[in-house]
Design a protein around this motif. Structure first.
Motif: not given
Ligand code: F6P
Length: 344
Positions: A109-115
């Motif tokens: 979920g965090v990875a998606f935000k950074f993406y």
């Protein structure tokens, strides 16, 4: 696409298969002349710039090892003001052109935000719980099922000798995958999972009936997140982690006490806990983690950012992170229906 330097991290609860995944990412990347920086302890390491260079030597011999050589934590950089900025600043300062995040729903979920904020990122799914959407299996699950099945087998012989009910509490925060698989494999007489709330009276009635037909022992499998009607969710503590997850545990004892009270049969409770997460990964998990790791690097090379590697049938594919996040994969009710044939 030309990428020369990438970063990787492992976040969330550890699970068997993380080291094979790290090894596969490093080996595949090095074979493509990409250097790899390992970030320690999940997102925390990117906030603190705690890193280690990963070369052939660093991943030598880690294939059969449980846990993660990078360490992990349940750190949410979006929880505290300024931390997400620190992560992005450190990615730039470390000259990481792309990133691989290995984790479950929270980490990805965090990875998606950074993406969405411009970081070139790809996700690799891991969790013993097997509850991530868009992939048939996550690594860690098969090993956990094998451990839980062996435990049930062992509990069977002592249950039979003492004519007792044995309750075994199994991990699975939101979904009862491990409980269902291990319960079927181990021949459980009842399996309680979060997806199917039950009344304790009905469970007790089932076990009484089983004893009436001549059986003098029973095995009751309970997922830690199982829902009992007339009871609140049973928690270990009231505190939550930085992703808002509660700490479960203790339902086995509630179920055991009530079974003994209502049936009159002597009952014992075993809580498997973190034993399910530790130790060497199964061959299946090693192979899955290896395939995931190699594919993650391929996605980066193809410029397919914002995706997660996934198992679909026997193919490893890329799926949009957007489709994965926030949607738990619940136990397949067709499978639970099969398990129910053997209840009582
Ligand atoms: O998500 C994996 C998992 O093992 C769950 O099954 C369990 O509820 C949780 O992690 C336990 O978390 P911790 O390791 O923080 O106690």
């Amino acid at each position: 696409m030309s990428i020369k330097r990438i970063g990787i991290l492992t976040g969330g609860g550890d699970c068997p298969g993380l080291n094979p995944a790290i090894r596969a990412i490093v080996r595949k990347a090095l074979s493509e002349n990409i250097s790899v920086v390992g970030v320690k302890n999940g997102w925390k390491g990117l906030i603190e710039r705690n890193i280690v260079d990963l070369d052939l030597k660093s991943v030598s011999g880690i294939l059969p090892k449980g846990g993660t050589i990078l360490g992990t934590s349940r750190t949410n950089p979006y929880k505290k003001e300024g931390n997400a900025e620190k992560v992005k600043k450190n990615i730039r300062a470390l000259k990481l052109e792309a990133f691989i995040a290995v984790g479950g729903d929270d980490t990805l979920g965090v990875a998606f935000k950074f993406y969405k904020e411009g970081i070139k990122i790809v996700g690799v799914p891991k969790t013993i719980d097997n509850d991530l959407s868009c992939t048939d299996f996550t690594f860690g699950f098969d090993t956990a099922v094998n451990i839980a099945t062996e435990a049930i087998d062992r509990l069977h012989t002592t249950a039979e000798s003492h004519h007792r009910i044995m309750v075994v509490e199994i991990m699975g925060r939101h979904a009862g995958w491990i409980a269902t698989y291990a319960g079927i494999a181990g021949g459980a007489d009842v399996i309680l999972i979060p997806e199917v709330p039950v009344k304790m009276n009905d469970v007790c009635r089932m076990i009484k009936k089983r004893h009436e037909r001549g059986k003098n022992f029973s095995i009751v499998v309970v997922a830690e997140g199982a829902k009992l009607e007339d009871y609140d969710l049973i928690l270990k503590t009231k505190e939550k982690d930085s992703f808002g997850n509660v700490l479960l545990g203790g339902i086995g004892h509630v179920v055991g006490k009530e079974l003994e009270r209502q049936t009159g049969f002597e009952t014992r409770v075993t809580v498997l806990g973190h034993i399910q997460r530790g130790g060497t990964p199964s061959a299946f998990d090693r192979v899955l983690a290896t395939r995931f790791g190699v594919k993650a690097v391929e996605l980066l090379l193809n410029g397919e950012f914002g995706k997660m590697v996934a198992l679909k049938g026997n193919e490893i594919v890329g799926v949009p992170l957007e489709d994965v996040i926030g949607e738990i994969k619940s136990v397949d009710m067709k499978l639970y229906k099969i398990a129910k044939i053997f209840f009582g």
